[in-house]
Motif scaffolding. Structure first.
Motif, PDB file in Angstrom:
ATOM      1  N   ASP A  11      41.863  33.888  41.240  1.00  0.00           N
ATOM      2  CA  ASP A  11      41.038  33.233  42.263  1.00  0.00           C
ATOM      3  C   ASP A  11      40.738  31.793  41.880  1.00  0.00           C
ATOM      4  OD1 ASP A  11      40.599  34.791  44.571  1.00  0.00           O
ATOM      5  OD2 ASP A  11      39.256  36.110  43.472  1.00  0.00           O
ATOM      6  N   THR A  13      41.035  37.420  48.490  1.00  0.00           N
ATOM      7  CA  THR A  13      41.085  37.542  47.046  1.00  0.00           C
ATOM      8  C   THR A  13      42.498  37.239  46.560  1.00  0.00           C
ATOM      9  OG1 THR A  13      39.359  39.216  47.125  1.00  0.00           O
ATOM     10  CG2 THR A  13      40.652  39.095  45.096  1.00  0.00           C
ATOM     11  N   ARG A  14      42.674  36.123  45.897  1.00  0.00           N
ATOM     12  CA  ARG A  14      43.935  35.636  45.331  1.00  0.00           C
ATOM     13  C   ARG A  14      45.001  35.346  46.386  1.00  0.00           C
ATOM     14  NH1 ARG A  14      43.686  40.095  41.347  1.00  0.00           N
ATOM     15  NH2 ARG A  14      45.768  40.596  42.064  1.00  0.00           N
TER      16      ARG A  14
END
Length: 161
Positions: A107, A128-129
């Protein structure tokens, strides 16, 4: 030579920034070290969301998603442009427009890329990511319903002919 503008500019900027991140990573001594194993800790409850609908809060928790899963939710097959340890970048086109899909090894790397990319404007669905750049907020809403995430807009420094 005419300077690109409109929805093309954020997509070009996203590609250029992705290349810069990869090149910088290798120029600074090679690829990033492998991720450390996760420590076992007790799960914590997510913070409460304020009542009422909002287009900027997640529809559901945005879990890490693969590029293939994101592209499938868009209804397309992503063509991978960059394959590196720090990030993967791909893109596809649907009836709603052109989408740039990025997945990150952390992240922190996602946030660093997003901070730089938002200076060029654009609309981003951020999870997320991963991050997806789309032609508009309305084009990203169906993807947000499918995957969760937060819609963010870049400030852009604009160009007027």
């Amino acid at each position: 030579m005419r300077f690109p503008s409109g929805p093309t500019l954020p997509l070009l900027a996203a590609g250029a920034l992705s290349c810069a991140i990869v090149v910088t990573g290798y120029a600074n001594g090679g690829p990033a070290p492998p991720a450390q194993p996760a420590r076992h800790t007790a799960p914590t409850a997510p913070p409460p969301h304020p009542p009422g609908p909002s287009t900027t809060s997640p529809a559901q928790p945005a879990q890490p998603a693969s590029m293939a899963r994101i592209a499938s939710a868009l209804g397309c097959r992503a063509d991978v442009i960059i394959e590196a340890q720090e990030l993967r970048e791909g893109g596809c086109t649907t009836g709603a427009g052109v989408f740039r899909i990025l997945t990150f090894s952390s992240d922190g790397k996602k946030r660093a890329w997003l901070t730089e990319a938002q200076a060029y404007g654009g609309t981003y669905l951020v999870g997320t990511r991963w991050s997806v750049t789309g032609p508009s907020r309305s084009a990203l809403l169906p993807l947000r319903r499918a995957l969760g995430g937060t819609i963010e807009s870049g400030t852009g420094h604009g160009h007027t002919p």
